[in-house]
Write a protein that holds these residues in place. Structure first.
Motif: not given
Length: 297
Positions: A83-89, A76-81, A192-198, A116-123
């Motif tokens: 668990a506080e974000g909305e699922p997007v995929r 599951v991918s979310t808008t904030t990467d 290829g499955v999406g992921g987020h932090l819980t 090389s890391q792109v920070p989360s946009s919600v940072s």
């Protein structure tokens, strides 16, 4: 009078780092309180708090390496990467089944070391003077520049497989500025499955460990580390004589003494065990980079 010191706090989930600072101000009866590195409200664990003159040490602590334990949810991918974000995929069962333990381990290995890391946009990173998360919440598209970070350890502790997600408990040791949410996102993308932090818990900041921290309900009367003790956990120590301490406090250099320094930043401690300040080499001399207040208790 409030003595300067470093307080280690085990932040609970649901509070901001600023909330913890505000509570510490009330508990210690002083406005002069700061912290060395923000934790998201969802995250728990170690906040290093500076009180009174010890706030001057925070700039030397904030860049220290850190250790986290975390749970990454794959599938599951979310808008904030997180668990506080909305699922997007959401991944389909076949894709999820293809994310074997061996593939997870291989992709984690690719995210270990200098990366090389792109920070989360919600940072909290500022974009043209405004926090990235404020811009995202206002509906703006935010793309942050990649940065070089070092992940020195990224180990799987446990993997739990469900019908629609895989939960992976990990421990991460990393350089300051590394986003664990971004590691979760990038691991999910690579598989290829999406992921987020819980779940996220900071257990160490440099030489400070959450095992020594107090909880939020026991701030009043909590024991603090003296500036000298805190500095000794952060950098090498140089013991100076009373005369040398006086000179450094008055802005004078220790002439021809630079060879005594074992690092670029060193804590100078006087014969009474008080932190004089942080010193550095200036040519062949030793010079103060930061002086502590003389009254420390």
């Amino acid at each position: 009078m409030v003595s300067p010191g470093i307080l280690l706090v085990d932040k609970p989930g649901g509070l901001t780092s600023h909330d913890v600072v505000a509570r510490t101000r009330r508990a210690f009866g002083t406005r002069k309180v700061g912290h060395a590195g923000t934790l998201d409200p969802m995250a728990t664990g170690l906040l290093v708090i500076g009180i009174e003159g010890a706030t001057r040490l925070l700039t030397y602590i904030v860049g220290a390496d850190k250790t986290y334990t975390a749970t990454i949810r794959l599938g599951v991918s979310t808008t904030t990467d997180d668990a506080e974000g909305e699922p997007v995929r959401t991944a389909d069962p076949a894709a999820l089944a293809s994310a074997t333990d061996a593939r997870i381990a291989a992709e984690i290995a690719e995210l270990t070391g200098a990366i090389s890391q792109v920070p989360s946009s919600v940072s909290a990173i500022k974009v043209d003077g405004r926090r990235a998360y404020d811009r995202v919440r206002a509906g703006e598209e935010v793309e942050l520049a990649a940065r070089q970070v070092t992940v020195s350890r990224f180990d799987v502790l446990e993997t739990r497989r469900g019908s629609d997600a895989i939960d992976v408990d990990v421990v991460v040791e990393c350089s300051s500025g590394t986003y664990i949410r971004a590691l979760a996102r990038d691991l999910g993308e690579a598989l290829g499955v999406g992921g987020h932090l819980t779940a996220l818990r900071r257990t160490r900041v440099g030489g400070f460990d959450v095992a020594d921290a107090v909880d939020i309900d026991h701030l009043a009367g909590a024991q603090t580390l003296s500036p000298a003790e805190a500095a000794s956990r952060t950098m090498p120590v140089l013991e100076v004589t009373a005369d040398e301490a006086r000179d450094l406090r008055h802005g004078k250099r220790l002439l021809g003494q630079a060879a005594r320094l074992k690092a670029s930043e060193v804590a100078a401690v006087d014969p009474d065990g008080l932190l004089v300040g942080v010193v550095e080499a200036r040519g062949r001399d030793i010079k103060s980079a930061m002086n502590m207040p003389e009254v420390q208790g």
